[in-house]
Write a protein that holds these residues in place. Structure first.
Motif, short mmCIF file in Angstrom:
data_model
loop_
_atom_site.label_atom_id
_atom_site.label_comp_id
_atom_site.label_asym_id
_atom_site.label_seq_id
_atom_site.Cartn_x
_atom_site.Cartn_y
_atom_site.Cartn_z
N VAL A 192 35.33 34.05 24.93
CA VAL A 192 34.18 33.86 25.82
C VAL A 192 32.89 34.12 25.05
O VAL A 192 32.80 35.07 24.28
N ARG A 193 31.90 33.27 25.25
CA ARG A 193 30.61 33.44 24.56
C ARG A 193 29.91 34.71 25.06
O ARG A 193 29.63 34.84 26.26
N PRO A 194 29.60 35.65 24.18
CA PRO A 194 28.91 36.87 24.62
C PRO A 194 27.45 36.59 24.95
O PRO A 194 26.85 35.65 24.44
N GLY A 195 26.90 37.40 25.84
CA GLY A 195 25.48 37.30 26.15
C GLY A 195 25.13 36.19 27.13
O GLY A 195 23.95 35.99 27.45
N GLN A 196 26.11 35.47 27.64
CA GLN A 196 25.88 34.40 28.60
C GLN A 196 26.77 34.60 29.82
O GLN A 196 27.84 35.21 29.73
N PRO A 197 26.37 34.07 30.97
CA PRO A 197 27.21 34.19 32.16
C PRO A 197 28.57 33.52 31.94
O PRO A 197 28.68 32.56 31.18
N VAL A 198 29.59 34.03 32.63
CA VAL A 198 30.95 33.50 32.48
C VAL A 198 31.61 33.39 33.84
O VAL A 198 31.36 34.20 34.74
N ALA A 199 32.45 32.38 34.00
CA ALA A 199 33.21 32.19 35.24
C ALA A 199 34.70 32.18 34.93
O ALA A 199 35.14 31.50 34.01
N ASP A 200 35.45 32.94 35.70
CA ASP A 200 36.91 32.98 35.62
C ASP A 200 37.44 32.18 36.81
O ASP A 200 37.47 32.68 37.93
N ILE A 201 37.81 30.92 36.55
CA ILE A 201 38.22 30.01 37.62
C ILE A 201 39.73 30.12 37.84
O ILE A 201 40.51 29.97 36.91
N GLY A 202 40.12 30.34 39.08
CA GLY A 202 41.52 30.63 39.37
C GLY A 202 41.81 32.05 38.95
O GLY A 202 42.80 32.33 38.27
N CYS A 203 40.94 32.97 39.37
CA CYS A 203 40.98 34.35 38.85
C CYS A 203 42.20 35.12 39.32
O CYS A 203 42.55 36.15 38.73
N ASP A 204 42.84 34.66 40.39
CA ASP A 204 44.07 35.28 40.89
C ASP A 204 43.87 36.77 41.16
O ASP A 204 43.03 37.15 41.97
N HIS A 205 44.57 37.63 40.44
CA HIS A 205 44.51 39.08 40.67
C HIS A 205 43.21 39.71 40.20
O HIS A 205 42.92 40.87 40.50
N GLY A 206 42.40 38.96 39.43
CA GLY A 206 41.10 39.46 39.01
C GLY A 206 41.10 40.38 37.81
O GLY A 206 40.09 41.01 37.50
N LYS A 207 42.24 40.47 37.10
CA LYS A 207 42.29 41.37 35.94
C LYS A 207 41.29 40.96 34.87
O LYS A 207 40.54 41.80 34.36
N LEU A 208 41.29 39.67 34.52
CA LEU A 208 40.36 39.21 33.48
C LEU A 208 38.92 39.34 33.96
O LEU A 208 38.04 39.77 33.20
N THR A 209 38.68 38.99 35.22
CA THR A 209 37.32 39.13 35.78
C THR A 209 36.84 40.57 35.64
O THR A 209 35.69 40.81 35.26
N ALA A 210 37.71 41.52 35.95
CA ALA A 210 37.33 42.94 35.88
C ALA A 210 37.03 43.38 34.46
O ALA A 210 36.04 44.08 34.20
N VAL A 211 37.86 42.95 33.51
CA VAL A 211 37.64 43.34 32.11
C VAL A 211 36.33 42.74 31.59
O VAL A 211 35.57 43.41 30.89
N LEU A 212 36.07 41.50 31.95
CA LEU A 212 34.81 40.88 31.51
C LEU A 212 33.61 41.60 32.13
O LEU A 212 32.61 41.86 31.46
N ALA A 213 33.71 41.92 33.42
CA ALA A 213 32.60 42.58 34.11
C ALA A 213 32.36 43.98 33.56
O ALA A 213 31.22 44.41 33.35
N ALA A 214 33.44 44.71 33.29
CA ALA A 214 33.32 46.09 32.82
C ALA A 214 32.79 46.18 31.40
O ALA A 214 32.24 47.21 31.00
N SER A 215 32.93 45.09 30.63
CA SER A 215 32.51 45.12 29.22
C SER A 215 31.00 45.21 29.06
O SER A 215 30.51 45.70 28.04
N GLY A 216 30.25 44.72 30.05
CA GLY A 216 28.80 44.74 29.95
C GLY A 216 28.23 43.72 28.98
O GLY A 216 27.04 43.76 28.67
N ARG A 217 29.06 42.78 28.52
CA ARG A 217 28.61 41.80 27.52
C ARG A 217 28.04 40.53 28.13
O ARG A 217 27.54 39.68 27.42
N TYR A 218 28.10 40.43 29.47
CA TYR A 218 27.69 39.18 30.12
C TYR A 218 26.73 39.48 31.27
O TYR A 218 26.98 40.38 32.07
N PRO A 219 25.63 38.73 31.37
CA PRO A 219 24.65 38.99 32.43
C PRO A 219 25.18 38.69 33.83
O PRO A 219 24.68 39.22 34.82
N LYS A 220 26.19 37.82 33.91
CA LYS A 220 26.80 37.51 35.21
C LYS A 220 28.27 37.17 34.99
O LYS A 220 28.61 36.45 34.06
#
Length: 219
Positions: free
Chosen positions: A16-44
């Motif tokens: 995933v490109r750092p420093g830019q917003p990211v979308a997890d499509i078909g996020c299912d259980h949300g594990k990847l979404t949570a890891v991306l959000a917790a990293s603080g590397r993405y504005p959205k």
């Protein structure tokens, strides 16, 4: 508590490109979404799914990880939940190759130079997704073989360039996975499926000759 990602989702997160917003499509259980959000590397960080059930699970995962306030959950079909230019990377993991390209086809704004990076983990038919991407003007910027739960996956990142390529069967079969230490294992797994694929190909055709050459090399 932050969820643990398997090898394929870990590899996807790294693409995933750092420093830019990211979308997890078909996020299912949300594990990847949570890891991306917790990293603080993405504005959205946007997690989206077609069904309310998985989104409810994703919300719980985000709450447990303490990062619900750093992610936005959306209900909707494919990329309809996004607007053009909203994100720098789109993750499509866990669906078939055909479903992946059908999702892309429904959002023409993705196929534009300077558009989002697509991070894909097709559940099946890796070679067909590679062919589709090349034939539709996308360049593979990463093609990483990973093993998870006893299966091989190809974690791909593609960006639109507009350059159309007609690849050989061999190139579609293996992509750029040979650049990785795990490439040999992935190649062996792909080649093991060839005899069954060969049965449906007419003798004397160019595709048959290419398949036969690969099988001969493997032996």
């Amino acid at each position: 508590m932050l969820p643990t990602l398997d090898a394929r989702l870990t590899a996807a997160a790294e693409l995933v490109r750092p420093g830019q917003p990211v979308a997890d499509i078909g996020c299912d259980h949300g594990k990847l979404t949570a890891v991306l959000a917790a990293s603080g590397r993405y504005p959205k960080v946007i997690g989206a799914d077609l069904r309310p059930g998985p989104l409810a699970k994703a919300k719980q995962t985000l709450e447990n990880a303490g990062c619900l306030d750093r992610a936005e959950l959306r209900l909707g079909d494919g990329l309809s939940v996004l607007s053009a230019g909203e994100v720098g990377s789109i993750v499509l993991a866990g669906v078939s190759a055909q479903t992946t390209w059908e999702i892309i086809e429904k959002a023409p704004w993705v196929s534009a130079v300077g558009g989002p990076r697509l991070v894909m983990v097709p559940a099946t038919r890796h070679s067909e997704l590679r062919r589709w991407l090349w034939q539709h003007g996308f360049a593979l910027v990463a093609d990483r073989p990973v093993q998870a739960a006893g299966r091989w996956y190809a974690v791909m990142a593609a960006e639109y360039t507009g350059e159309v390529i007609e690849p050989t069967f061999t190139r579609c079969l293996l992509g750029d996975t040979g650049r990785w230490p795990e490439g040999a294992g992935y190649a062996a797994w792909q080649r093991a499926k060839l005899p069954r694929m060969r049965l449906g190909v007419p003798d004397g055709s160019a595709l048959a000759a290419e398949m036969d050459a690969i099988l001969k090399e493997g032996n």
